[in-house]
Design an enzyme around this catalytic site. Structure first.
Site, short mmCIF file in Angstrom:
data_model
loop_
_atom_site.label_atom_id
_atom_site.label_comp_id
_atom_site.label_asym_id
_atom_site.label_seq_id
_atom_site.Cartn_x
_atom_site.Cartn_y
_atom_site.Cartn_z
N ASP A 45 0.86 -1.17 0.00
CA ASP A 45 0.00 0.00 0.00
C ASP A 45 0.91 1.23 0.00
O ASP A 45 2.11 1.12 0.30
CB ASP A 45 -0.90 -0.03 1.24
CG ASP A 45 -1.84 1.15 1.31
OD1 ASP A 45 -2.33 1.59 0.26
OD2 ASP A 45 -2.05 1.67 2.42
N ASP A 104 -0.22 5.17 0.79
CA ASP A 104 -0.52 6.14 1.84
C ASP A 104 -0.46 5.48 3.21
O ASP A 104 -1.13 4.48 3.46
CB ASP A 104 -1.92 6.74 1.63
CG ASP A 104 -2.04 7.51 0.32
OD1 ASP A 104 -1.48 8.60 0.23
OD2 ASP A 104 -2.68 6.99 -0.61
N ASN A 146 -5.80 2.22 -3.12
CA ASN A 146 -7.19 2.61 -3.36
C ASN A 146 -7.32 4.09 -3.70
O ASN A 146 -8.41 4.56 -4.01
CB ASN A 146 -8.05 2.30 -2.13
CG ASN A 146 -8.50 0.85 -2.09
OD1 ASN A 146 -8.33 0.10 -3.05
ND2 ASN A 146 -9.08 0.45 -0.96
N ASN A 147 -6.23 4.81 -3.62
CA ASN A 147 -6.26 6.25 -3.92
C ASN A 147 -6.41 6.44 -5.43
O ASN A 147 -5.51 6.11 -6.20
CB ASN A 147 -4.97 6.90 -3.41
CG ASN A 147 -5.03 8.41 -3.47
OD1 ASN A 147 -5.68 8.98 -4.33
ND2 ASN A 147 -4.34 9.07 -2.55
N HIS A 176 -10.06 9.23 5.31
CA HIS A 176 -8.61 9.26 5.27
C HIS A 176 -8.12 10.30 6.27
O HIS A 176 -8.72 11.39 6.39
CB HIS A 176 -8.11 9.60 3.87
CG HIS A 176 -8.63 8.69 2.82
ND1 HIS A 176 -8.14 7.40 2.64
CD2 HIS A 176 -9.63 8.84 1.91
CE1 HIS A 176 -8.81 6.82 1.66
NE2 HIS A 176 -9.72 7.66 1.21
N LYS A 200 -9.14 -2.72 -3.20
CA LYS A 200 -9.06 -3.49 -1.96
C LYS A 200 -10.30 -3.22 -1.10
O LYS A 200 -10.76 -2.08 -1.06
CB LYS A 200 -7.82 -3.07 -1.18
CG LYS A 200 -6.50 -3.31 -1.90
CD LYS A 200 -5.31 -2.73 -1.12
CE LYS A 200 -5.36 -1.24 -1.05
NZ LYS A 200 -4.19 -0.63 -0.39
N ASP A 245 -1.44 -0.54 6.01
CA ASP A 245 -1.62 0.16 7.29
C ASP A 245 -3.06 0.14 7.78
O ASP A 245 -3.35 0.69 8.83
CB ASP A 245 -1.15 1.61 7.16
CG ASP A 245 -2.13 2.47 6.36
OD1 ASP A 245 -2.49 2.05 5.24
OD2 ASP A 245 -2.52 3.54 6.84
#
Length: 312
Positions: A29, A31, A63-64, A188, A219, A245
């Site tokens: 991942d 971020d 996922n961003n 977020h 995800k 995370d």
């Protein structure tokens, strides 16, 4: 989780080196694992560059959807991740484009409730998007609705309006119109204790107004892993390690794909959160539990230092 249920094993030193040696693919991942905004996590760039130079297949799963893959390459380079190439990046927007183009083979238009970067990724793949005219006086009572809308795709949208939600709800009254979401991240973290609502919050609103459930592309859905498997040879889940995370996204993604999972404590979820899931009487909660925990991706550094010493 792959293999027997372990859960929350704090790992470092020789154990961490042995784990890395047993894995061919490292899924990361971004971020909260590699960076926070425009600041790289200390040691992250060195770890990623070392993994790549040591022959590991490093793949980034995010996922961003707020930037196309080309801009991700620029960000990686800007923050010191010098060995990253476009083919290693799998964002929820890119995978959404692949799903629409290659899986459902969309023939009509897609109404995008999301940012410009998401539209750009679709258009790059040859997927037609509804063009929205700027009309401040338009309402759902008098605005035109586009013909031939075959899918509604929800992603992050910092220019979300009631009119967009209303239009999407109208399109979804057609049972043949697909309802897709890039991801279902609820929020977020921002600096100063503030939060940014995520794609999941917008998806939830549309699920209520349409009475339908979205198909999730990113995800924790398996589809992102299927995209990786289709573009790389020899992807064996037993030889993969998923590092993230967020328990409800990254660890569940790993569990759904039968990958070993590792939680870094530089982002959203912390050890106590993982332990609560581990100790839960609900066995479904065990899918949120990481196999391993590290304080930071920088915990990998000693493993590479030992390898360098042994090679000298």
């Amino acid at each position: 989780m792959a293999g027997a249920f372990k859960g929350c094993q704090k790992i470092r030193g020789p154990q961490l080196r042995n784990l890395l040696e047993a894995k061919d693919f490292i899924l990361l991942d971004c971020d909260g694992v590699l960076w926070h905004g425009e600041k790289a996590v200390t040691g992250a760039a060195t770890v990623v560059n070392s993994l790549i130079r040591n022959g590991k297949h490093v793949v980034f799963v995010t996922n961003n959807c707020t930037r196309p893959r080309e801009k991700y390459v620029h960000k990686f380079s800007r923050l010191g991740f010098t060995d990253v190439m476009l083919e290693q990046i799998f964002s929820s927007s890119y995978c959404s484009a692949l799903y629409l183009r290659d899986v459902v083979k969309i023939s009509g238009q897609v109404f995008v409730m999301g940012c410009e970067a998401l539209r750009s990724e679709l258009q790059e793949a040859g997927v037609s998007c509804v063009e929205e005219a700027e009309d401040p006086d338009a309402t759902i009572y008098n605005c035109p609705l586009a013909p031939d809308v075959k899918a509604v795709l929800v992603g992050h949208d910092d220019k979300m309006t009631f009119l967009k939600l209303a239009k999407a709800s109208c399109y979804l009254r057609d049972p043949d119109c697909l309802f897709l979401a890039t991801d279902i991240d609820p929020w977020h973290p921002l600096s100063g204790g503030r939060i940014l609502p995520g794609s999941g919050s917008l998806t939830a609103a549309l699920e209520v107004s349409s009475g339908r459930k979205a198909t999730v592309i990113g995800k924790p859905s398996r589809f992102m892993f299927e995209c990786i498997s289709s573009q790389f040879e020899g992807v064996d889940p037993a030889k993969c390690l998923m590092i993230g995370d967020r328990l409800e996204t990254d660890m569940l993604f790993g569990a759904n794909c039968r990958l070993d999972t590792m939680l870094t404590l530089t982002g959203v979820s912390q050890t106590k959160d993982a332990e609560e899931y581990r100790d839960s009487e609900l066995t479904t909660n065990h899918s949120f539990v990481p196999d391993y925990i590290v304080d930071s991706i920088a915990d990998f550094l000693p493993a590479f230092e030992e390898q360098d010493e042994q090679s000298n």
